[in-house]
Design a protein around this motif. Structure first.
Motif, mmCIF file in Angstrom:
data_model
loop_
_atom_site.group_PDB
_atom_site.id
_atom_site.type_symbol
_atom_site.label_atom_id
_atom_site.label_comp_id
_atom_site.label_asym_id
_atom_site.label_seq_id
_atom_site.Cartn_x
_atom_site.Cartn_y
_atom_site.Cartn_z
ATOM 1 N N TRP A 179 0.694 -0.953 0.056
ATOM 2 C CA TRP A 179 -0.027 0.025 -0.001
ATOM 3 C C TRP A 179 0.921 1.328 -0.020
ATOM 4 C CZ3 TRP A 179 -4.619 -0.468 -1.339
ATOM 5 C CH2 TRP A 179 -5.458 -1.818 -1.226
ATOM 6 N N ASN A 180 1.980 1.208 0.702
ATOM 7 C CA ASN A 180 3.119 2.270 0.823
ATOM 8 C C ASN A 180 4.299 2.020 -0.077
ATOM 9 O OD1 ASN A 180 1.219 3.865 2.767
ATOM 10 N ND2 ASN A 180 1.721 2.502 4.220
ATOM 11 N N ILE A 181 4.473 3.210 -0.549
ATOM 12 C CA ILE A 181 5.906 2.947 -1.407
ATOM 13 C C ILE A 181 6.939 2.916 -0.293
ATOM 14 C CG2 ILE A 181 7.419 3.997 -3.207
ATOM 15 C CD1 ILE A 181 4.729 3.164 -4.368
ATOM 16 N N PRO A 182 7.945 1.883 -0.512
ATOM 17 C CA PRO A 182 9.150 1.733 0.366
ATOM 18 C C PRO A 182 10.036 2.804 0.376
ATOM 19 C CG PRO A 182 9.077 0.247 -1.371
ATOM 20 C CD PRO A 182 7.807 0.925 -1.510
ATOM 21 N N SER A 183 10.937 2.750 1.326
ATOM 22 C CA SER A 183 12.034 3.837 1.289
ATOM 23 C C SER A 183 13.259 2.740 0.874
ATOM 24 C CB SER A 183 12.542 4.487 2.551
ATOM 25 O OG SER A 183 12.491 3.444 3.549
ATOM 26 N N LEU A 184 14.303 3.574 0.737
ATOM 27 C CA LEU A 184 15.804 2.644 0.520
ATOM 28 C C LEU A 184 16.036 1.740 1.770
ATOM 29 C CD1 LEU A 184 18.007 5.410 -0.886
ATOM 30 C CD2 LEU A 184 17.081 3.459 -2.243
ATOM 31 N N LYS A 185 15.719 2.311 2.907
ATOM 32 C CA LYS A 185 16.137 1.635 4.010
ATOM 33 C C LYS A 185 15.015 0.425 4.151
ATOM 34 C CE LYS A 185 17.579 1.846 8.868
ATOM 35 N NZ LYS A 185 16.509 0.609 9.177
ATOM 36 N N ASN A 186 13.780 0.655 3.753
ATOM 37 C CA ASN A 186 12.690 -0.571 3.758
ATOM 38 C C ASN A 186 13.132 -1.685 2.943
ATOM 39 O OD1 ASN A 186 10.099 1.760 3.776
ATOM 40 N ND2 ASN A 186 11.108 0.742 5.462
ATOM 41 N N CYS A 187 13.821 -1.458 1.850
ATOM 42 C CA CYS A 187 14.404 -2.168 0.855
ATOM 43 C C CYS A 187 15.519 -3.025 1.293
ATOM 44 C CB CYS A 187 14.682 -1.706 -0.491
ATOM 45 S SG CYS A 187 13.219 -0.972 -1.514
ATOM 46 N N TRP A 188 16.433 -2.306 1.941
ATOM 47 C CA TRP A 188 17.881 -2.701 2.483
ATOM 48 C C TRP A 188 17.571 -3.739 3.582
ATOM 49 C CZ3 TRP A 188 20.656 2.726 2.681
ATOM 50 C CH2 TRP A 188 20.847 3.138 1.375
ATOM 51 N N ASP A 189 16.519 -3.350 4.407
ATOM 52 C CA ASP A 189 16.477 -4.288 5.735
ATOM 53 C C ASP A 189 15.693 -5.537 5.096
ATOM 54 O OD1 ASP A 189 17.093 -2.202 7.308
ATOM 55 O OD2 ASP A 189 15.340 -1.450 7.523
ATOM 56 N N GLN A 190 14.906 -5.483 4.120
ATOM 57 C CA GLN A 190 14.356 -6.671 3.568
ATOM 58 C C GLN A 190 15.088 -7.559 2.815
ATOM 59 O OE1 GLN A 190 10.113 -6.673 2.163
ATOM 60 N NE2 GLN A 190 10.102 -4.451 2.653
ATOM 61 N N GLY A 191 16.320 -6.792 2.281
ATOM 62 C CA GLY A 191 17.276 -7.663 1.344
ATOM 63 C C GLY A 191 16.844 -7.913 -0.068
ATOM 64 N N ARG A 192 15.837 -7.010 -0.416
ATOM 65 C CA ARG A 192 15.155 -6.822 -1.779
ATOM 66 C C ARG A 192 15.588 -5.770 -2.718
ATOM 67 N NH1 ARG A 192 10.875 -10.793 -1.323
ATOM 68 N NH2 ARG A 192 10.659 -11.672 0.848
ATOM 69 N N ASN A 193 15.558 -5.792 -3.858
ATOM 70 C CA ASN A 193 16.091 -4.728 -4.604
ATOM 71 C C ASN A 193 15.545 -4.739 -5.994
ATOM 72 O OD1 ASN A 193 17.853 -6.815 -5.575
ATOM 73 N ND2 ASN A 193 19.640 -5.285 -5.874
ATOM 74 N N ILE A 194 14.396 -5.404 -6.347
ATOM 75 C CA ILE A 194 13.967 -5.499 -7.611
ATOM 76 C C ILE A 194 12.326 -5.352 -7.401
ATOM 77 C CG2 ILE A 194 13.536 -6.807 -9.665
ATOM 78 C CD1 ILE A 194 16.242 -6.429 -9.584
ATOM 79 N N ILE A 195 12.177 -4.165 -8.111
ATOM 80 C CA ILE A 195 10.411 -3.989 -8.186
ATOM 81 C C ILE A 195 10.007 -4.156 -9.780
ATOM 82 C CG2 ILE A 195 8.730 -2.129 -8.251
ATOM 83 C CD1 ILE A 195 10.477 -0.740 -6.071
ATOM 84 N N VAL A 196 9.004 -5.008 -9.945
ATOM 85 C CA VAL A 196 8.583 -5.218 -11.439
ATOM 86 C C VAL A 196 7.341 -4.545 -11.443
ATOM 87 C CG1 VAL A 196 7.834 -7.096 -12.870
ATOM 88 C CG2 VAL A 196 9.887 -7.335 -11.436
ATOM 89 N N SER A 197 6.970 -3.721 -12.361
ATOM 90 C CA SER A 197 5.744 -3.212 -12.799
ATOM 91 C C SER A 197 5.371 -4.004 -13.836
ATOM 92 C CB SER A 197 6.026 -1.562 -13.198
ATOM 93 O OG SER A 197 4.767 -1.138 -13.793
ATOM 94 N N TYR A 198 4.085 -4.564 -14.043
ATOM 95 C CA TYR A 198 3.711 -5.518 -14.859
ATOM 96 C C TYR A 198 2.322 -4.917 -15.326
ATOM 97 C CZ TYR A 198 3.635 -9.960 -17.485
ATOM 98 O OH TYR A 198 3.524 -10.912 -18.334
ATOM 99 N N ASP A 199 2.503 -4.370 -16.683
ATOM 100 C CA ASP A 199 1.072 -3.820 -17.148
ATOM 101 C C ASP A 199 0.299 -4.412 -17.637
ATOM 102 O OD1 ASP A 199 -0.642 -1.915 -17.623
ATOM 103 O OD2 ASP A 199 0.327 -1.037 -19.294
ATOM 104 N N TYR A 200 -0.386 -5.458 -16.874
ATOM 105 C CA TYR A 200 -1.435 -6.621 -17.482
ATOM 106 C C TYR A 200 -2.076 -6.923 -16.033
ATOM 107 C CZ TYR A 200 -3.227 -10.605 -19.851
ATOM 108 O OH TYR A 200 -4.096 -11.542 -20.313
#
Length: 319
Positions: A179-200
């Protein structure tokens, strides 16, 4: 971060880790409030002149004519450097348009396209992005997959295959839709760095984000592009989601296109190089305006990346 000029092809300074090098005060703000450099039609450096013409529709019948394919390629190439070099240069948003190549013998093989299909298939390029992301875990990449051109008879099956491949390949690197757009720190804390926008209609997959709005000028006139982007920013400034300002020029779809394509010593890349410095002057004025993702053609020229990244520092100084 280097500030040397990057006007020459292949001379872009390295911005491999610019996100991790941002000031601490920027680590906790939503990614939609960061200025992020992106590439428009990211894979066009790889267009295959032997491919059938995929678009525009009124030229598909000329696919068997080599000269026609060469003209299409000449005016469809918007990027000069490979996806890896774009990543090294600091690009973090990628505009990836996907098609099924007519008569391909492999039933699930897909390619990128813009006028023509690419030589390299989708799965190979996504693996390259995966390998780069592994080496740069604090750099957040946004992959915008859109404008799918799949045969109607197996459209759904191809989407299922592609989504399944993405989920398997990136796995725990995928940042789930939220629901909320993450921050850099949110991504780093989760160890995730890929966002896929899929227009379908893939909303049933929590790993897939929806379409990111992309505003552009739909003109070959830089002044008109600036005007339309300024209007778009007024509407999106209060937005709490990702949005893209496209600096890209757009060829006319009517007979006016002949004014460009029959210039013997010109091509789209040269036109874009001439217009980019003017458009980047407009970008420099956007500090504090929260433009979010700024996508461009020829992204490794004219300090495009450093100009966009600097907006983050300029805004921090203002506040």
């Amino acid at each position: 971060m280097s500030a040397e000029d990057d006007t020459g092809r292949g001379q872009a300074p390295s911005y491999c880790d610019w996100m991790s090098q941002l000031p601490d005060d920027l680590h906790n703000i939503p990614l939609c409030n960061l200025a992020i450099p992106g590439s428009h039609d990211s894979m066009t450096y790889d267009l295959d002149v032997s491919s059938s013409i995929i678009e525009p529709d009124n030229l598909k019948g000329l696919s068997k004519i080599c000269c026609a394919r060469r003209i299409v390629r000449k005016w469809a190439v918007t990027q000069e450097e490979s996806i890896t070099k774009q990543l090294d240069a600091g690009v973090r948003y990628f505009d990836l348009r996907i098609a099924r190549k007519p008569d391909d013998t492999e039933p699930t093989r897909l390619y990128f396209y813009h006028g023509l299909c690419t030589r390299t298939d989708v799965e190979t390029v996504l693996r390259m992005i995966h390998d780069w992301a592994e080496k740069h875990p604090k750099e957040i990449l946004i992959l915008a997959l859109s404008h799918f051109k799949f045969p109607k008879e197996n459209e759904e099956q191809l989407h299922i295959h592609l989504i399944g491949f993405i989920k398997t390949l990136f796995g725990s690197k995928l940042l789930h839709r939220a629901w909320n757009i993450p921050s850099l720190k949110n991504c780093w804390d989760q160890g995730r760095n890929i966002i896929v926008s899929y227009d379908y209609s893939a909303n049933q997959h929590p790993e897939m984000w929806g379409r990111i709005p992309y505003c552009y000028g739909n003109s070959m006139d830089p002044a008109e592009v600036e005007s339309k982007l300024r209007q778009a920013l007024e509407k999106t400034r209060s937005s709490q989601g990702f949005h893209v300002c496209g600096l890209n020029l757009t060829l006319p779809e009517d007979a006016k296109v002949l004014k460009y394509i029959f210039r013997p010593n010109d091509n789209f890349t040269k036109v874009l190089q001439r217009s980019q410095p003017t458009l980047l002057q407009w970008v420099k004025q956007q500090a504090g305006q929260r433009p979010n993702i700024i996508a461009s053609d020829v992204v490794t020229r004219h300090n495009f990346v450093s100009t966009v990244v600097q907006l983050n520092i300029s805004e921090l100084v203002k506040t």
